[in-house]
Write a protein that holds these residues in place. Sequence first.
Motif, PDB file in Angstrom:
ATOM      1  N   ARG A 165       0.806  -1.223   0.000  1.00  0.00           N
ATOM      2  CA  ARG A 165       0.000   0.000   0.000  1.00  0.00           C
ATOM      3  C   ARG A 165       0.842   1.277   0.000  1.00  0.00           C
ATOM      4  NH1 ARG A 165      -2.771  -3.542   3.550  1.00  0.00           N
ATOM      5  NH2 ARG A 165      -4.910  -3.987   2.895  1.00  0.00           N
ATOM      6  N   ASP A 166       2.032   1.192   0.590  1.00  0.00           N
ATOM      7  CA  ASP A 166       2.871   2.384   0.734  1.00  0.00           C
ATOM      8  C   ASP A 166       4.301   2.046   0.308  1.00  0.00           C
ATOM      9  OD1 ASP A 166       1.002   4.229   2.554  1.00  0.00           O
ATOM     10  OD2 ASP A 166       0.951   2.193   3.378  1.00  0.00           O
ATOM     11  N   ALA A 167       4.858   2.905  -0.520  1.00  0.00           N
ATOM     12  CA  ALA A 167       6.259   2.765  -0.925  1.00  0.00           C
ATOM     13  C   ALA A 167       7.000   4.019  -0.498  1.00  0.00           C
ATOM     14  CB  ALA A 167       6.367   2.556  -2.430  1.00  0.00           C
ATOM     15  N   TRP A 168       8.011   3.840   0.350  1.00  0.00           N
ATOM     16  CA  TRP A 168       8.782   4.956   0.900  1.00  0.00           C
ATOM     17  C   TRP A 168      10.219   4.921   0.391  1.00  0.00           C
ATOM     18  CZ3 TRP A 168       7.104   8.652   4.452  1.00  0.00           C
ATOM     19  CH2 TRP A 168       5.899   8.414   5.115  1.00  0.00           C
ATOM     20  N   ALA A 169      10.826   6.096   0.347  1.00  0.00           N
ATOM     21  CA  ALA A 169      12.269   6.234   0.193  1.00  0.00           C
ATOM     22  C   ALA A 169      12.667   7.540   0.867  1.00  0.00           C
ATOM     23  CB  ALA A 169      12.687   6.244  -1.272  1.00  0.00           C
ATOM     24  N   VAL A 170      13.639   7.452   1.765  1.00  0.00           N
ATOM     25  CA  VAL A 170      14.132   8.632   2.475  1.00  0.00           C
ATOM     26  C   VAL A 170      15.646   8.640   2.361  1.00  0.00           C
ATOM     27  CG1 VAL A 170      14.165   9.909   4.642  1.00  0.00           C
ATOM     28  CG2 VAL A 170      12.216   8.444   4.101  1.00  0.00           C
ATOM     29  N   GLY A 171      16.208   9.780   1.991  1.00  0.00           N
ATOM     30  CA  GLY A 171      17.656   9.895   1.843  1.00  0.00           C
ATOM     31  C   GLY A 171      18.170  11.143   2.523  1.00  0.00           C
ATOM     32  N   VAL A 172      19.431  11.084   2.993  1.00  0.00           N
ATOM     33  CA  VAL A 172      20.004  12.233   3.687  1.00  0.00           C
ATOM     34  C   VAL A 172      21.479  12.367   3.333  1.00  0.00           C
ATOM     35  CG1 VAL A 172      20.446  10.829   5.744  1.00  0.00           C
ATOM     36  CG2 VAL A 172      20.366  13.308   5.946  1.00  0.00           C
ATOM     37  N   SER A 185       9.517   1.610  -6.684  1.00  0.00           N
ATOM     38  CA  SER A 185       8.626   2.724  -7.002  1.00  0.00           C
ATOM     39  C   SER A 185       9.091   4.066  -6.455  1.00  0.00           C
ATOM     40  CB  SER A 185       7.212   2.417  -6.468  1.00  0.00           C
ATOM     41  OG  SER A 185       6.709   1.217  -7.013  1.00  0.00           O
ATOM     42  N   ALA A 186       9.640   4.075  -5.232  1.00  0.00           N
ATOM     43  CA  ALA A 186      10.001   5.348  -4.604  1.00  0.00           C
ATOM     44  C   ALA A 186      11.473   5.703  -4.764  1.00  0.00           C
ATOM     45  CB  ALA A 186       9.630   5.312  -3.119  1.00  0.00           C
ATOM     46  N   ALA A 187      12.358   4.689  -4.703  1.00  0.00           N
ATOM     47  CA  ALA A 187      13.800   4.967  -4.779  1.00  0.00           C
ATOM     48  C   ALA A 187      14.217   5.656  -6.078  1.00  0.00           C
ATOM     49  CB  ALA A 187      14.592   3.678  -4.576  1.00  0.00           C
ATOM     50  N   PRO A 188      13.701   5.259  -7.247  1.00  0.00           N
ATOM     51  CA  PRO A 188      14.089   5.988  -8.463  1.00  0.00           C
ATOM     52  C   PRO A 188      13.731   7.472  -8.412  1.00  0.00           C
ATOM     53  CG  PRO A 188      13.079   3.884  -9.035  1.00  0.00           C
ATOM     54  CD  PRO A 188      12.858   4.075  -7.571  1.00  0.00           C
ATOM     55  N   VAL A 189      12.607   7.798  -7.800  1.00  0.00           N
ATOM     56  CA  VAL A 189      12.229   9.202  -7.651  1.00  0.00           C
ATOM     57  C   VAL A 189      13.228   9.909  -6.739  1.00  0.00           C
ATOM     58  CG1 VAL A 189      10.377  10.793  -7.001  1.00  0.00           C
ATOM     59  CG2 VAL A 189       9.807   8.520  -7.897  1.00  0.00           C
ATOM     60  N   LEU A 190      13.597   9.245  -5.650  1.00  0.00           N
ATOM     61  CA  LEU A 190      14.536   9.822  -4.687  1.00  0.00           C
ATOM     62  C   LEU A 190      15.838  10.219  -5.366  1.00  0.00           C
ATOM     63  CD1 LEU A 190      15.113  10.038  -1.421  1.00  0.00           C
ATOM     64  CD2 LEU A 190      16.487   8.019  -1.884  1.00  0.00           C
ATOM     65  N   PHE A 191      16.392   9.336  -6.174  1.00  0.00           N
ATOM     66  CA  PHE A 191      17.683   9.617  -6.781  1.00  0.00           C
ATOM     67  C   PHE A 191      17.582  10.678  -7.872  1.00  0.00           C
ATOM     68  CE2 PHE A 191      18.872   5.874  -4.493  1.00  0.00           C
ATOM     69  CZ  PHE A 191      20.187   6.131  -4.145  1.00  0.00           C
ATOM     70  N   ASP A 192      16.445  10.758  -8.527  1.00  0.00           N
ATOM     71  CA  ASP A 192      16.257  11.846  -9.490  1.00  0.00           C
ATOM     72  C   ASP A 192      16.209  13.203  -8.782  1.00  0.00           C
ATOM     73  OD1 ASP A 192      16.312  10.196 -11.640  1.00  0.00           O
ATOM     74  OD2 ASP A 192      14.163  10.242 -12.067  1.00  0.00           O
TER      75      ASP A 192
END
Length: 834
Positions: free
Chosen positions: A580-587, A613-620
Motif C-alpha cells: 500500500r505504501d512505498a517509501w524512500a528517504v535519503g540524507v 517505485s520510490a527509490a528511483p524518484v529519490l535519486f532523481d
Amino acid sequence: MIGLLKSLNRRSRLFFRLGFKIFVLWYAYCLPAKLFNDPTSTVLLDKDDNLLCAKIADDGQWRFPASKKVPEKFKICLLQFEDRNFEEHLGVSLKGIGRAMKQNVSHGKIISGGSTITMQLSRIMRKNPPRKFGEKIVEMVLATRIEISYSKTEILSMYASNAPFGSNVVGLDAASWRYFGRPADKLSWAESATLAVLPNAPGLIHPGKNRKRLLEKRNRLLTRLHEIDILDNDSYQLALEEPLPEKPLALSQAAPHLLDRAIAEGHKGQIIKTTLSLNFQKQITTILAQHHEHLRENQVFNGAILVLSVKTGKVLAYVGNTKSDDPENGCAVDIIPSSRSTGSTLKPLLYAKMIDEGKLMPKQLIPDIPTQIGGYTPKNFSPNYDGAVPANRALSRSLNIPAVRLLNEYGVEKFRKDLNRVGFTTMKKHADYYGLSLILGGAEANMWDMCNVYAGMGRILNNDQRNNGDIFSKSTYINEINYKKIQTKTVNHKLSNTKTNNETTNEQNNQPTLNYKPKTNNEQLTTDNYSSNEIISRGAVWHTFEAMVEVNRPDEEGNWRAFDAAQKIAWKTGTSFGFRDAWAVGVTPDYVVGVWVGNADGEGRPGLTGIKSAAPVLFDVFSALPKSNWFKMPENDMEKMVVCRMSGHRATENCTTVDTVMLAKSCLNTTGCPYHQIVHLDKKMKFRVTGDCEDMVNMRHEKWFVLPAVIEKFYKYNNPEYKVLPDYRCDCQQNENKDKSLAIIYPKKNSKIYLPLTFDGSTGKTVFEATHRISSSRLFWHLDDVFIGETKDIHQMEMNPPVGKHKLYITDEKGRAAGVNFEVLGKDEDVAGN
C-alpha cells in the motif's frame, strides 16, 4: 417686533450651536474603525518574492492583502493621472473641482468629477454608491476626515490595495500578477501607466472597442511623463511600443497543497513568504509527474516529495501529491501530513539506538532464522534465511527477522518512547497495540515527521552547536508572514489625533502582533553540545548512515538493482503490508529528501515497493540538488577497537582473524565474541575428543568458529568457507550431551499454535522442523513419549496432535536429545501475544 427678532436670533444661534455640535460629533466618528474589512486572497511567495500559489478570496475577488509600499513608478503614474496636488491638499482639491467644473461646462456634460485620490478612497470604502451631488459632499467630508487620521503614505497604499482593476481583480498587487505575471515593483513604465488609468475606468480592460480608449489613456499619461521629464525620449518611445495586456493570466499554482496547509494552520487571507524556490519547486513537481506517467500504468495514482535543508531546517520543495483531472484519484489530498504505514523506515533508528546503548556492534552477527516470538512470526521479503547476517548488512538489505529480534531485545515500549522523543507525533498508543510489528510498519507516521527525524540525525552528525532548541526541532516553510498591515489599525476618533506613519496591529485577523524573525539563508539551527542527555550519539549515527549508504539493494530474490549516484547518500526504503505504501528517504550533510508513492485511498498494488517505485524518484531528486560532501567521522565520539572479523563482536583471545577499527565509544559496552571457542581434536583433526578418551599430548587444540545448530543450518549454505564443527569420536560419547549439535526449529519452547484447516473444514497437519549440525544424521521423533518416525538429511515431520499440551522429544543416533513443550489451541482460543 424687535423682541421677536431677538428671540428668533437666540433660537437660531441655539439650533446652530446644537447642529454644529452634532456635526462635530458625527465628524469625529464618521469613519469606521477599519476602512476595509473585505476578505483577501491567501498568497504564497517563494524566498525571492515570486508567486508560488494563491487562492481567491471568499467573495470571489482576486484581492491580495494590503501592502504598505506603493512602487515608485505606479505612484508617479497615479498622481500624474488622478491627483497632481495630492501631497498639498487636505482631501479636497479646490483647483481640481474648479478645473472639473470648467471642463464640464465647456463640453456640456460631466466628464470630470474633480475627485482627489482621498475622495475616491472614501467612495471605494462605501462600495461605490450612485454618483449624486449629495454623495459628492459626503465624499468630501469623509476625505478630510481620512486625511486627519491617516498619513499620505497610508492613504496611497489603501487606495492601491483596494482600487478596482477590472473583472474580479482588486488592488495593485493582484492586478500586476493577473495582467503582467510579476510583482508591481517589477513593472515597466508602460505597465505601471496602464494600471494607473484602470481604476478610473476598470471596464476598459476588456477586449473590443474599449481597448483603443485604454491605449489612448495610457499613452496620454506616458506623454505627460515625458513632458515633465520623468521619461527621456528613448524610454518614452519604447513605452509607447509596449502592447496592452490580454485577458488576465492564470496565477501560479506551483504549491497548492502547501497553500492549503498554510490556510489550515491559520494563515488564511495572508501573504506568506516561504523558504521555497519557485524554479526548484517546479523542477521537483516535474520529476514526480514523469514517474507518475509510469506508475499509473499499475493503477498507482498518488505520490509526494518533501525536500528539507539539514542545516537550516527550511523546506526547499513541497509537492503534496500528483496532478490529475480525475478527482476520484485523490490528488487533492496532501500526502505529506497524512499518516501512512512506515514500512521499514524506522529500522535505522533502532540500529542506531542499539549501538548507542552498547547492545550492538555495527557488523555484529544477528540471527536470521525462522522466528516466532509470542505468537508473532515475522518473515523476510525473500523466503530464504541467512542463518546469521552482519547488522549493517541486515539494515542495508532491510531484513525483517533480524530487525524484529533486535526490537524484542531492545523493548517495544522503550523504542516507541524514543520515536516520540525524536519527533514522531502519530505514535501515541501503548506498546501492546503495536507489538513487534512496530519495526515493520505496524505504526503510522507522516512524511513531515519522517523527514524531520532524518534531518535531526544529519544535524547530530554535522555536529551542529545549538544555542537553543532541539536538534530534532520541526522544519519550517515560512520565512515571513505579512498580515494585512494598512487597514488593521483602529482609528482614534478624537480630532486631536495626529497622523502616524505605518502603524500596524493585527486586529483585523484577531491575532497578536507577529514577532517572527526569519532565519537568513546562512543561519544554521544550533543546539547545546550533546552529552549524557543526547537522544542518539554521533558515533551511532555515523555507523547507521554508513550502513545506509549502500547503493546496491535486492530488488527481488536473486536479482540486484544498482543506483549509480555521483555522491554518497544514506537512504532507506520501506514497503507496507499489502503493497500500500512505498517509501524512500535519503540524507546527506545538506539535504533530506522524502518520497512516498501509493494510492491515497490505501489500495495496494502488486509490485508497489520502496525499492522499485520510490527509490528511483529519490535519486532523481538528489540529481537535481547540488552535490554534497560526505559527513566527517566524529572522531571525538569514536575509539579504536579490536573486532572479530567473522562475528563482528569485540575480539576475544580465541578469535582467529581480527581488525582494528574506529567504533562508537558505546561499543566498549558490548560483549566479546561468543562464537569462537577452543575445541580439542585428535591428531588427524577429524574428530573431537576429551580428556576422558584421549591423552592431552595427542590432542590438537584449535580455535573454531562455532554457531548454534539452528543458525548454522542456514549460515553454511550462504557462507561456503564456514567449517562445520567435527563430531565426537565414537569412544568419547559419554560427553556428547554437552554439545548443542541438535536443535528444534519449530515449535518453539512453550509456544501456542493452531493447526491449519483443510478445504472440508477438518483439522490438517502441521510441519515440525529440527536441525542437526551433521545433516546426514538420523533423528528419531517422539510426541508425548510415543515414537512417531525418523528423518535423515531433511529433518521435517508432519503431525496432527490434538488440542491440548504436548511434549516433542527428538534424539539422534548417538543419544543427543532436544525437547520442547507446546500447546495446540482450538479455533476459539487466542494465541498469546497476538
